[in-house]
Design a protein around this motif. Structure first.
Motif, PDB file in Angstrom:
ATOM      1  N   VAL A  14     -17.665   2.593 -12.844  1.00 16.28           N
ATOM      2  CA  VAL A  14     -18.028   2.099 -11.510  1.00 16.28           C
ATOM      3  C   VAL A  14     -17.630   0.638 -11.365  1.00 16.28           C
ATOM      4  O   VAL A  14     -17.121   0.218 -10.314  1.00 16.28           O
ATOM      5  N   THR A  15     -17.827  -0.144 -12.432  1.00 17.53           N
ATOM      6  CA  THR A  15     -17.409  -1.546 -12.396  1.00 17.53           C
ATOM      7  C   THR A  15     -15.900  -1.642 -12.188  1.00 17.53           C
ATOM      8  O   THR A  15     -15.416  -2.482 -11.419  1.00 17.53           O
ATOM      9  N   THR A  16     -15.149  -0.781 -12.865  1.00 12.46           N
ATOM     10  CA  THR A  16     -13.702  -0.750 -12.678  1.00 12.46           C
ATOM     11  C   THR A  16     -13.351  -0.400 -11.238  1.00 12.46           C
ATOM     12  O   THR A  16     -12.443  -0.999 -10.641  1.00 12.46           O
ATOM     13  N   GLU A  17     -14.080   0.536 -10.668  1.00 10.21           N
ATOM     14  CA  GLU A  17     -13.848   0.918  -9.276  1.00 10.21           C
ATOM     15  C   GLU A  17     -14.119  -0.250  -8.337  1.00 10.21           C
ATOM     16  O   GLU A  17     -13.386  -0.465  -7.357  1.00 10.21           O
ATOM     17  N   LEU A  18     -15.165  -1.047  -8.634  1.00  5.57           N
ATOM     18  CA  LEU A  18     -15.471  -2.200  -7.788  1.00  5.57           C
ATOM     19  C   LEU A  18     -14.350  -3.226  -7.850  1.00  5.57           C
ATOM     20  O   LEU A  18     -14.018  -3.858  -6.840  1.00  5.57           O
ATOM     21  N   GLN A  19     -13.757  -3.405  -9.045  1.00  2.32           N
ATOM     22  CA  GLN A  19     -12.627  -4.329  -9.142  1.00  2.32           C
ATOM     23  C   GLN A  19     -11.456  -3.835  -8.300  1.00  2.32           C
ATOM     24  O   GLN A  19     -10.820  -4.596  -7.586  1.00  2.32           O
ATOM     25  N   ASN A  20     -11.179  -2.539  -8.370  1.00  3.92           N
ATOM     26  CA  ASN A  20     -10.080  -1.981  -7.584  1.00  3.92           C
ATOM     27  C   ASN A  20     -10.323  -2.138  -6.088  1.00  3.92           C
ATOM     28  O   ASN A  20      -9.387  -2.391  -5.311  1.00  3.92           O
ATOM     29  N   ARG A  21     -11.567  -1.995  -5.676  1.00  2.00           N
ATOM     30  CA  ARG A  21     -11.890  -2.203  -4.264  1.00  2.00           C
ATOM     31  C   ARG A  21     -11.631  -3.649  -3.856  1.00  2.00           C
ATOM     32  O   ARG A  21     -11.098  -3.920  -2.773  1.00  2.00           O
ATOM     33  N   CYS A  22     -12.015  -4.586  -4.732  1.00  2.00           N
ATOM     34  CA  CYS A  22     -11.781  -6.013  -4.445  1.00  2.00           C
ATOM     35  C   CYS A  22     -10.290  -6.294  -4.309  1.00  2.00           C
ATOM     36  O   CYS A  22      -9.853  -6.993  -3.386  1.00  2.00           O
ATOM     37  N   VAL A  23      -9.490  -5.741  -5.234  1.00  2.00           N
ATOM     38  CA  VAL A  23      -8.036  -5.936  -5.185  1.00  2.00           C
ATOM     39  C   VAL A  23      -7.482  -5.451  -3.858  1.00  2.00           C
ATOM     40  O   VAL A  23      -6.657  -6.122  -3.215  1.00  2.00           O
ATOM     41  N   ASN A  24      -7.921  -4.273  -3.408  1.00  2.00           N
ATOM     42  CA  ASN A  24      -7.413  -3.723  -2.153  1.00  2.00           C
ATOM     43  C   ASN A  24      -7.893  -4.522  -0.950  1.00  2.00           C
ATOM     44  O   ASN A  24      -7.124  -4.749  -0.004  1.00  2.00           O
ATOM     45  N   MET A  25      -9.137  -4.964  -0.964  1.00  2.00           N
ATOM     46  CA  MET A  25      -9.642  -5.776   0.142  1.00  2.00           C
ATOM     47  C   MET A  25      -8.863  -7.083   0.257  1.00  2.00           C
ATOM     48  O   MET A  25      -8.475  -7.511   1.357  1.00  2.00           O
ATOM     49  N   ILE A  26      -8.632  -7.727  -0.883  1.00  2.00           N
ATOM     50  CA  ILE A  26      -7.903  -8.998  -0.876  1.00  2.00           C
ATOM     51  C   ILE A  26      -6.446  -8.769  -0.507  1.00  2.00           C
ATOM     52  O   ILE A  26      -5.834  -9.564   0.215  1.00  2.00           O
ATOM     53  N   GLY A  27      -5.865  -7.661  -1.003  1.00  2.00           N
ATOM     54  CA  GLY A  27      -4.497  -7.330  -0.642  1.00  2.00           C
ATOM     55  C   GLY A  27      -4.325  -7.173   0.859  1.00  2.00           C
ATOM     56  O   GLY A  27      -3.363  -7.684   1.456  1.00  2.00           O
ATOM     57  N   HIS A  28      -5.232  -6.478   1.503  1.00  2.62           N
ATOM     58  CA  HIS A  28      -5.169  -6.331   2.959  1.00  2.62           C
ATOM     59  C   HIS A  28      -5.411  -7.666   3.650  1.00  2.62           C
ATOM     60  O   HIS A  28      -4.803  -7.957   4.688  1.00  2.62           O
ATOM     61  N   LEU A  29      -6.314  -8.496   3.094  1.00  7.22           N
ATOM     62  CA  LEU A  29      -6.579  -9.818   3.663  1.00  7.22           C
ATOM     63  C   LEU A  29      -5.319 -10.669   3.665  1.00  7.22           C
ATOM     64  O   LEU A  29      -5.093 -11.468   4.580  1.00  7.22           O
ATOM     65  N   PHE A  30      -4.471 -10.469   2.642  1.00  5.05           N
ATOM     66  CA  PHE A  30      -3.228 -11.232   2.520  1.00  5.05           C
ATOM     67  C   PHE A  30      -2.035 -10.498   3.144  1.00  5.05           C
ATOM     68  O   PHE A  30      -0.891 -10.873   2.912  1.00  5.05           O
ATOM     69  N   ASN A  31      -2.306  -9.461   3.904  1.00  2.00           N
ATOM     70  CA  ASN A  31      -1.271  -8.724   4.637  1.00  2.00           C
ATOM     71  C   ASN A  31      -0.225  -8.097   3.722  1.00  2.00           C
ATOM     72  O   ASN A  31       0.987  -8.102   4.018  1.00  2.00           O
ATOM     73  N   ALA A  32      -0.677  -7.535   2.599  1.00  3.22           N
ATOM     74  CA  ALA A  32       0.239  -6.795   1.722  1.00  3.22           C
ATOM     75  C   ALA A  32       0.786  -5.592   2.485  1.00  3.22           C
ATOM     76  O   ALA A  32       0.045  -4.913   3.208  1.00  3.22           O
ATOM     77  N   PRO A  33       2.090  -5.310   2.345  1.00  3.77           N
ATOM     78  CA  PRO A  33       2.715  -4.210   3.101  1.00  3.77           C
ATOM     79  C   PRO A  33       2.374  -2.852   2.499  1.00  3.77           C
ATOM     80  O   PRO A  33       3.185  -2.227   1.820  1.00  3.77           O
ATOM     81  N   LEU A  34       1.161  -2.381   2.763  1.00  2.00           N
ATOM     82  CA  LEU A  34       0.683  -1.123   2.186  1.00  2.00           C
ATOM     83  C   LEU A  34       0.777   0.005   3.197  1.00  2.00           C
ATOM     84  O   LEU A  34       0.357  -0.129   4.351  1.00  2.00           O
ATOM     85  N   GLY A  35       1.336   1.136   2.747  1.00  2.00           N
ATOM     86  CA  GLY A  35       1.405   2.312   3.603  1.00  2.00           C
ATOM     87  C   GLY A  35       0.105   3.098   3.557  1.00  2.00           C
ATOM     88  O   GLY A  35      -0.838   2.742   2.835  1.00  2.00           O
ATOM     89  N   ASP A  36       0.024   4.162   4.317  1.00  2.00           N
ATOM     90  CA  ASP A  36      -1.169   5.003   4.336  1.00  2.00           C
ATOM     91  C   ASP A  36      -1.415   5.585   2.949  1.00  2.00           C
ATOM     92  O   ASP A  36      -0.531   6.196   2.334  1.00  2.00           O
ATOM     93  N   GLY A  37      -2.616   5.392   2.453  1.00  2.00           N
ATOM     94  CA  GLY A  37      -2.983   5.912   1.146  1.00  2.00           C
ATOM     95  C   GLY A  37      -2.439   5.119  -0.020  1.00  2.00           C
ATOM     96  O   GLY A  37      -2.690   5.460  -1.184  1.00  2.00           O
ATOM     97  N   GLU A  38      -1.711   4.031   0.248  1.00  2.00           N
ATOM     98  CA  GLU A  38      -1.141   3.206  -0.819  1.00  2.00           C
ATOM     99  C   GLU A  38      -2.147   2.153  -1.254  1.00  2.00           C
ATOM    100  O   GLU A  38      -2.850   1.569  -0.411  1.00  2.00           O
ATOM    101  N   VAL A  39      -2.239   1.910  -2.547  1.00  2.00           N
ATOM    102  CA  VAL A  39      -3.198   0.938  -3.063  1.00  2.00           C
ATOM    103  C   VAL A  39      -2.483  -0.362  -3.400  1.00  2.00           C
ATOM    104  O   VAL A  39      -1.289  -0.378  -3.719  1.00  2.00           O
ATOM    105  N   ALA A  40      -3.220  -1.459  -3.323  1.00  2.00           N
ATOM    106  CA  ALA A  40      -2.664  -2.776  -3.633  1.00  2.00           C
ATOM    107  C   ALA A  40      -2.457  -2.915  -5.140  1.00  2.00           C
ATOM    108  O   ALA A  40      -3.146  -2.278  -5.944  1.00  2.00           O
TER     109      ALA A  40
END
Length: 476
Positions: free
Chosen positions: A92-118
């Motif tokens: 679960v802790t690992t999952e929380l880190q992955n969520r943080c990475v994706n949230m920050i990636g979207h905050l920085f306008n990473a070019p992510l497609g549908d279903g693509e992870v940062a």
């Protein structure tokens, strides 16, 4: 009358530490003691010595978070014994880190497609994040040069002279030449035009700073991107950009959403940010995000299975605590865009209050900009009698820790004081600080000016070796 002294062997029965022998004996400082002491005594003695530290809330030198909500403090303590690297044991802790990475990636306008992870990873701070990003750039450059049949033993990186020391560490530790754009009077960040002029075929990346440590100013990443794209087109190179957003990465998206500095710019391949600065988490968490998978060479990622399952890892260290990752996730979902925006606006407004108060004294030049990291950097208009270092030293008597320092080359003759405005620095504290600075100035005005003497030095001329006499000023 004879006063008798009777003590038990260990004083275990004494309930008051201050009534025991442990406060009379000096504790060992360099060697492990032979005997144990009660837990109460150990706590009290250490706690008492720590009282001599400065107050973190009044440490205005630091960008690092010094206050969090009690609920988050509890989450941190609950997870203090979790080793983050044990991903199979703490999924679960690992999952929380992955969520943080994706949230920050979207905050920085990473070019992510549908279903693509940062693509990114949590680190112990921006220093580790920069090392990892730098290694990715170096390896990609090496692979490219080898494929072209060219030598790859002289990589370089272009930065401004205002970069944080971690860039110098990266260059020295990983054998990369650091090419620095010098500063000048009134311009204390990297000049994009001069930076692009220094780029050559061996440049692994140009590092831009979003929030200079010296004065909080954002470098012009958009202009750098445009100039570098033009040079790449002319030369056939593909020199990329890394953005060191350690201080500004959690500020720009909320205060300056229209500012183009992130993955909206095509040459920006990776970004680091400090969660423990304006990400509003206690010290010990940073993040590095890559534009896409191709920007992180697969050969840099290790796979281990001796903790229970196959686990990819790309870090400089191995074990680390889970608390800060959990705390970052707490802040992201607790505050949301609205909360971060409100906090950054408050910080910016309180910085303006401090700036205006300093300007009203008539004694300071403001070196920082209104737009950027919420801080105020300022210097004395007249430091012929007393210096910024004296102001800094005397403010400590009021409890304030305000650093003073000289600028890097070629602006090293400029000395500044800097106050970082964090979440927990209120308007009341800003007004109180101005009052205390005025008291310090009044006290300095009553003290005699520094005496400057002259000393004769015999030196050899650098070209012909002839001995010459030189007069040098010295502070007496």
């Amino acid at each position: 009358m004879v006063l008798s002294k009777t003590f038990s062997q260990s004083d275990v029965s004494v309930h008051s530490t201050f009534a025991s022998r442990y406060v009379r004996d000096s504790l060992p400082r360099f060697k492990v003691p032979e005997n144990s002491i009660p837990k109460e005594a150990a706590y009290q003695i250490i706690n008492d010595e720590l009282m001599l530290d400065g107050n973190p809330r009044l440490n205005l030198a630091s960008f690092v978070t010094t206050w969090m909500e009690p609920e988050c403090d509890k989450l941190i303590m609950d997870a203090i014994n979790k080793n983050y690297v044990d991903m199979d044991e703490y999924p679960v802790t690992t999952e929380l880190q992955n969520r943080c990475v994706n949230m920050i990636g979207h905050l920085f306008n990473a070019p992510l497609g549908d279903g693509e992870v940062a693509v990114g990873v949590g680190t112990v701070g921006s220093s580790e994040a920069i090392m990892l990003a730098g290694l990715a750039f170096k390896r990609k450059w090496q692979n490219k040069m080898k494929s072209l049949g060219k030598t790859c033993d002289k990589p370089n990186i272009v930065t401004g002279a205002n970069v944080q020391v971690c860039w110098e560490k990266f260059a020295r530790y990983f054998e990369v030449e650091l090419k620095e754009v010098k500063l000048r009077d009134g311009y204390y960040v990297m000049d994009p035009e001069k930076a692009v002029e220094m780029v050559d075929e061996n440049t692994i990346c140009v590092a831009a700073i979003l929030g200079s440590t010296l004065n909080g100013e954002f470098e012009d990443v958009k202009k750098l991107n445009d100039l570098l794209m033009k040079k790449n087109l002319e030369t056939g190179w593909d020199t990329p950009i890394h953005v060191d957003a350690a201080s500004g990465g959690f500020i720009a998206p909320f205060l300056y959403p229209e500012l183009e500095w992130d993955f909206r710019l095509p040459l920006v391949k990776s970004i680091n940010v400090s969660g423990h600065k304006y990400g509003l988490v206690y010290a010990g968490i940073g993040w590095v995000i890559w534009r896409n998978k191709e920007d992180l060479p697969e050969e840099l990622i290790f796979h281990i299975n001796y903790l229970g399952a196959d686990q990819p890892t790309f870090t400089l260290n191995f074990s680390k605590g889970s608390s800060q990752v959990i705390a970052q996730y707490y802040q992201l979902i607790r505050l949301g865009y609205e909360g971060y925006k409100n906090i950054m606006e408050n910080c910016q407004e309180n910085a303006m209050v401090l700036k205006e108060g300093l300007e009203k004294t008539g004694r300071f030049n403001i070196v920082s900009k209104d737009n950027g990291v919420p801080l105020v950097a300022f210097s004395l208009k007249d430091n012929s009698c007393h210096t910024e270092f004296e102001v800094s030293d005397m403010l400590r008597r009021f409890g304030w820790i305000v650093p003073s320092y000289t600028m890097p080359p070629d602006a090293q003759h400029v000395t500044v004081l800097r106050v970082v405005i964090r979440e927990d620095f209120s308007r009341t504290l800003a007004e109180r600080l101005v009052t205390d600075i005025q008291k310090v100035l009044n006290e300095l005005d009553m003290l005699p000016a520094r005496v400057t003497g002259k000393m004769v030095a015999i030196e050899k001329h650098p070209r012909n070796g002839v001995a010459v006499k030189k007069l040098k000023s010295i502070a007496l």
